[in-house]
Each structure stands twice: as structure tokens, then as C-alpha cells.
Design a protein around this motif. Structure first.
Motif, PDB file in Angstrom:
ATOM      1  N   ASP A 177       0.922  -1.274   0.257  1.00  0.00           N
ATOM      2  CA  ASP A 177      -0.095  -0.025  -0.035  1.00  0.00           C
ATOM      3  C   ASP A 177       0.907   1.251   0.106  1.00  0.00           C
ATOM      4  OD1 ASP A 177      -1.665   2.325   1.682  1.00  0.00           O
ATOM      5  OD2 ASP A 177      -3.048   1.034   0.688  1.00  0.00           O
ATOM      6  N   VAL A 178       0.622   1.978  -0.839  1.00  0.00           N
ATOM      7  CA  VAL A 178       1.606   3.325  -1.255  1.00  0.00           C
ATOM      8  C   VAL A 178       0.270   4.634  -0.934  1.00  0.00           C
ATOM      9  CG1 VAL A 178       2.900   4.946  -2.692  1.00  0.00           C
ATOM     10  CG2 VAL A 178       3.282   2.355  -2.529  1.00  0.00           C
ATOM     11  N   SER A 179       0.306   5.182   0.090  1.00  0.00           N
ATOM     12  CA  SER A 179      -0.881   6.200   0.486  1.00  0.00           C
ATOM     13  C   SER A 179      -2.219   5.734  -0.169  1.00  0.00           C
ATOM     14  CB  SER A 179      -0.316   7.423  -0.226  1.00  0.00           C
ATOM     15  OG  SER A 179       0.804   7.981   0.435  1.00  0.00           O
ATOM     16  N   GLY A 180      -2.413   4.365  -0.129  1.00  0.00           N
ATOM     17  CA  GLY A 180      -3.846   4.066  -0.463  1.00  0.00           C
ATOM     18  C   GLY A 180      -3.838   3.378  -1.829  1.00  0.00           C
ATOM     19  N   TYR A 181      -2.835   3.473  -2.353  1.00  0.00           N
ATOM     20  CA  TYR A 181      -2.632   2.873  -3.860  1.00  0.00           C
ATOM     21  C   TYR A 181      -2.036   1.634  -3.821  1.00  0.00           C
ATOM     22  CZ  TYR A 181      -4.075   7.541  -5.589  1.00  0.00           C
ATOM     23  OH  TYR A 181      -4.725   8.734  -5.779  1.00  0.00           O
ATOM     24  N   ARG A 182      -2.799   0.654  -4.228  1.00  0.00           N
ATOM     25  CA  ARG A 182      -2.164  -0.792  -3.991  1.00  0.00           C
ATOM     26  C   ARG A 182      -1.629  -1.500  -5.223  1.00  0.00           C
ATOM     27  NH1 ARG A 182      -5.144  -5.413  -1.032  1.00  0.00           N
ATOM     28  NH2 ARG A 182      -5.071  -6.813  -2.435  1.00  0.00           N
ATOM     29  N   PHE A 183      -0.316  -2.132  -4.886  1.00  0.00           N
ATOM     30  CA  PHE A 183       0.509  -2.600  -5.756  1.00  0.00           C
ATOM     31  C   PHE A 183       0.631  -4.295  -5.252  1.00  0.00           C
ATOM     32  CE2 PHE A 183       1.465   1.646  -6.214  1.00  0.00           C
ATOM     33  CZ  PHE A 183       1.494   1.754  -7.563  1.00  0.00           C
ATOM     34  N   GLU A 184      -0.136  -5.022  -6.199  1.00  0.00           N
ATOM     35  CA  GLU A 184       0.061  -6.420  -6.028  1.00  0.00           C
ATOM     36  C   GLU A 184       1.555  -6.987  -5.855  1.00  0.00           C
ATOM     37  OE1 GLU A 184      -2.176  -8.186  -5.061  1.00  0.00           O
ATOM     38  OE2 GLU A 184      -3.720  -6.688  -5.342  1.00  0.00           O
ATOM     39  N   ASP A 185       1.703  -8.129  -5.310  1.00  0.00           N
ATOM     40  CA  ASP A 185       3.122  -8.627  -5.016  1.00  0.00           C
ATOM     41  C   ASP A 185       3.748  -9.179  -6.324  1.00  0.00           C
ATOM     42  OD1 ASP A 185       3.708  -7.787  -2.305  1.00  0.00           O
ATOM     43  OD2 ASP A 185       3.394  -9.738  -1.430  1.00  0.00           O
ATOM     44  N   THR A 186       2.907  -9.618  -7.248  1.00  0.00           N
ATOM     45  CA  THR A 186       3.241 -10.396  -8.483  1.00  0.00           C
ATOM     46  C   THR A 186       2.199  -9.490  -9.648  1.00  0.00           C
ATOM     47  OG1 THR A 186       1.877 -12.228  -8.397  1.00  0.00           O
ATOM     48  CG2 THR A 186       4.230 -12.350  -7.679  1.00  0.00           C
ATOM     49  N   ASN A 187       2.595  -9.637 -10.722  1.00  0.00           N
ATOM     50  CA  ASN A 187       1.849  -9.025 -11.837  1.00  0.00           C
ATOM     51  C   ASN A 187       2.286 -10.033 -13.041  1.00  0.00           C
ATOM     52  OD1 ASN A 187       0.386  -6.845 -13.268  1.00  0.00           O
ATOM     53  ND2 ASN A 187       0.769  -6.041 -11.351  1.00  0.00           N
ATOM     54  N   LYS A 188       1.290 -10.303 -13.949  1.00  0.00           N
ATOM     55  CA  LYS A 188       1.442 -11.152 -15.012  1.00  0.00           C
ATOM     56  C   LYS A 188       1.730 -10.138 -16.287  1.00  0.00           C
ATOM     57  CE  LYS A 188      -0.154 -15.415 -15.083  1.00  0.00           C
ATOM     58  NZ  LYS A 188       0.902 -16.351 -14.953  1.00  0.00           N
ATOM     59  N   LYS A 218       5.317  16.405  -6.039  1.00  0.00           N
ATOM     60  CA  LYS A 218       6.092  17.588  -6.449  1.00  0.00           C
ATOM     61  C   LYS A 218       5.666  18.649  -5.667  1.00  0.00           C
ATOM     62  CE  LYS A 218       6.869  20.029 -10.954  1.00  0.00           C
ATOM     63  NZ  LYS A 218       6.347  19.966 -12.232  1.00  0.00           N
ATOM     64  N   PHE A 219       6.532  19.142  -5.063  1.00  0.00           N
ATOM     65  CA  PHE A 219       6.168  20.198  -4.198  1.00  0.00           C
ATOM     66  C   PHE A 219       5.001  20.009  -2.984  1.00  0.00           C
ATOM     67  CE2 PHE A 219       7.181  22.629  -8.251  1.00  0.00           C
ATOM     68  CZ  PHE A 219       8.456  23.123  -7.656  1.00  0.00           C
ATOM     69  N   VAL A 220       5.339  18.891  -2.595  1.00  0.00           N
ATOM     70  CA  VAL A 220       4.626  17.860  -1.362  1.00  0.00           C
ATOM     71  C   VAL A 220       3.130  17.602  -1.771  1.00  0.00           C
ATOM     72  CG1 VAL A 220       5.625  19.060   0.475  1.00  0.00           C
ATOM     73  CG2 VAL A 220       3.481  19.947  -0.163  1.00  0.00           C
ATOM     74  N   ILE A 221       2.882  17.776  -3.405  1.00  0.00           N
ATOM     75  CA  ILE A 221       1.690  17.315  -3.670  1.00  0.00           C
ATOM     76  C   ILE A 221       1.885  15.799  -4.657  1.00  0.00           C
ATOM     77  CG2 ILE A 221      -0.269  17.762  -5.620  1.00  0.00           C
ATOM     78  CD1 ILE A 221       0.633  20.645  -5.356  1.00  0.00           C
ATOM     79  N   LYS A 222       0.960  15.022  -4.110  1.00  0.00           N
ATOM     80  CA  LYS A 222       0.937  13.680  -4.726  1.00  0.00           C
ATOM     81  C   LYS A 222       0.678  13.481  -6.077  1.00  0.00           C
ATOM     82  CE  LYS A 222       0.218  11.578  -0.330  1.00  0.00           C
ATOM     83  NZ  LYS A 222      -0.786  10.806   0.763  1.00  0.00           N
ATOM     84  N   VAL A 223       1.525  13.261  -6.975  1.00  0.00           N
ATOM     85  CA  VAL A 223       1.224  12.880  -8.212  1.00  0.00           C
ATOM     86  C   VAL A 223       0.760  11.562  -8.738  1.00  0.00           C
ATOM     87  CG1 VAL A 223       2.097  13.667 -10.707  1.00  0.00           C
ATOM     88  CG2 VAL A 223       2.847  14.746  -8.946  1.00  0.00           C
ATOM     89  N   TYR A 224       1.506  10.589  -8.540  1.00  0.00           N
ATOM     90  CA  TYR A 224       1.284   9.419  -8.772  1.00  0.00           C
ATOM     91  C   TYR A 224       2.010   8.426  -7.975  1.00  0.00           C
ATOM     92  CZ  TYR A 224       5.387   9.818 -11.750  1.00  0.00           C
ATOM     93  OH  TYR A 224       6.739  10.024 -12.334  1.00  0.00           O
ATOM     94  N   ALA A 225       1.420   7.009  -7.585  1.00  0.00           N
ATOM     95  CA  ALA A 225       2.108   5.978  -7.075  1.00  0.00           C
ATOM     96  C   ALA A 225       2.381   5.134  -8.195  1.00  0.00           C
ATOM     97  CB  ALA A 225       1.009   5.256  -6.179  1.00  0.00           C
ATOM     98  N   LEU A 260       2.075   3.247 -13.189  1.00  0.00           N
ATOM     99  CA  LEU A 260       1.620   4.404 -12.561  1.00  0.00           C
ATOM    100  C   LEU A 260       0.126   4.639 -12.147  1.00  0.00           C
ATOM    101  CD1 LEU A 260       3.660   6.977 -14.945  1.00  0.00           C
ATOM    102  CD2 LEU A 260       4.296   5.585 -12.803  1.00  0.00           C
ATOM    103  N   GLN A 261      -0.171   4.994 -10.946  1.00  0.00           N
ATOM    104  CA  GLN A 261      -1.522   5.195 -10.503  1.00  0.00           C
ATOM    105  C   GLN A 261      -1.695   6.587 -10.077  1.00  0.00           C
ATOM    106  OE1 GLN A 261      -3.117   1.997  -7.859  1.00  0.00           O
ATOM    107  NE2 GLN A 261      -1.336   0.865  -8.159  1.00  0.00           N
ATOM    108  N   MET A 262      -2.421   7.321 -10.808  1.00  0.00           N
ATOM    109  CA  MET A 262      -2.707   8.619 -10.669  1.00  0.00           C
ATOM    110  C   MET A 262      -3.188   8.950  -9.348  1.00  0.00           C
ATOM    111  SD  MET A 262      -0.830   9.609 -13.434  1.00  0.00           S
ATOM    112  CE  MET A 262      -1.005  11.215 -13.352  1.00  0.00           C
TER     113      MET A 262
END
Length: 195
Positions: A26-37, A53-60, A86-88
Motif C-alpha cells: 500500500d502506497v498512500s492508499g494505492y495498492r500494488f500486488e506482489d506479483t503481476n503477469k 512535486k512540491f509535497v503534492i502527490k502526483v502518482y504512485a 503509475l496510478q494517478m
């Protein structure tokens, strides 16, 4: 005998519950699975982090590789497919995204190398002209598929025909992992140093 069975079941459940699940990162509420096909191959999440960018979250962002590595030189030589996801986290215009892409390339790829991939850069740039910006919640996959090339998908829809040169894909990876990465705190996270 029954008490042994009960004890064995209890021990099994205790051990099973103590094992880590094949969980996502979990990256600030954005989920990345341990594996991807990708292209029929299972890739491992090398690392994930937030681009700010300047403390504003752009993407995970998450980097998926055939084998985990903390060294850019090893990552660039890996056989098999690779993926950057990239998850915006906010809306970004096509113009701003395209400019960030070019700035990242210019900062991390020398002129001679850029000359070799100029046609691919142009083709990739056309993608930005064809997309009406990226919206919060959009998911962009940038994949390297051996025998095919660099393929981009936005929310599951292919954006461009593949760009066949692996040197181009490696140049893209340097945007995040090069000597002058787009975000100095994101680079170690993608390299698995900051989970």
C-alpha cells in the motif's frame, strides 16, 4: 486420540494465521500486488513509492521485474518482460505529462543515446497528443515485452503500437531510476530500499 487431532488443527490454524498473506503493498492508499503477469510471465514487485512535486502527490509508481534487484545496471540487463505502473493521484494534462517525460529523458539520457532513439521518442510523444490528460485514479502500465517492444496501456486500453527498441524502454526507466531521477525519494522506493 481426539485431543491430538484438535491440538494439530489448532496448531495448523495458528501457524497459518501467523504467515504473511500474499499481500499487496500500500502506497498512500494505492495498492500494488506482489506479483503481476505480463506477456504470460509472473513478475515480482521490486518496489513502489509515491511521486510528489512540491509535497503534492502526483502518482504512485510500482516497478515489476522478473527478478528483484537494487542495481540499475542489473535491471536494464534483465531478460523477459518488465513493467512500470503509475496510478494517478491527481489530474495531469497531456502537455504537463509529456513535458515531464521529456525533462526526465533529457536529465538522464545523453545526446548520443537520445539520437539513437529519436524516432521512438517521437512515436511515444504522439501518445500524449492522443490522450486528453490523465485523471486521478487512472492506471498507466508501461511494459517491455520481448519480441514486441514497449507497450503502454491506460486503464486497460492500448495507447500506441509497440516501440521495438529495448534501449528506448531502458531510457524510460532512467526517468525514475537514473542519476537525476524525477523524484529522489521515489527512486530508492522503486529499488526496494524503502518499503
Amino acid at each position: 486420540m481426539r485431543w491430538m487431532h484438535t491440538l494439530a488443527v489448532g496448531a495448523f490454524l495458528t501457524v497459518t494465521m501467523a504467515l504473511p498473506a500474499a499481500a499487496a503493498v500500500d502506497v498512500s492508499g494505492y495498492r500494488f500486488e506482489d506479483t503481476n503477469k505480463v506477456a504470460g510471465k509472473d513478475l515480482k514487485l521490486n518496489g513502489a513509492g509515491m511521486r510528489t512535486k512540491f509535497v503534492i502527490k502526483v502518482y504512485a509508481a510500482g516497478l515489476y521485474l522478473p527478478e528483484k534487484s537494487k542495481a540499475l545496471a542489473e535491471i536494464l540487463k534483465q531478460d523477459g518482460p518488465r513493467r512500470i505502473t503509475l496510478q494517478m493521484a491527481r489530474d495531469v494534462s497531456s502537455e504537463d505529462f509529456g513535458k515531464a517525460f521529456m525533462d526526465g529523458l533529457n536529465d538522464n539520457v545523453d545526446k548520443a543515446e537520445k539520437q539513437k532513439i529519436v524516432a521512438q521518442i517521437g512515436k511515444f510523444g504522439e501518445m500524449f497528443a492522443g490522450v486528453d490528460g490523465l485523471k486521478k485514479g487512472d492506471v498507466l502500465h508501461i511494459d517491455w515485452i520481448p519480441g514486441s517492444g514497449t507497450v503502454c496501456e491506460l486503464n486497460g486500453k492500448k495507447l500506441i503500437e509497440s516501440v521495438p527498441d529495448v534501449n528506448f524502454y531502458n531510457a524510460l526507466l532512467r526517468i525514475w531510476l537514473g542519476d537525476k531521477p524525477v523524484d529522489r525519494s521515489l527512486k530508492p522506493a522503486l529499488l526496494g530500499d524503502a518499503r
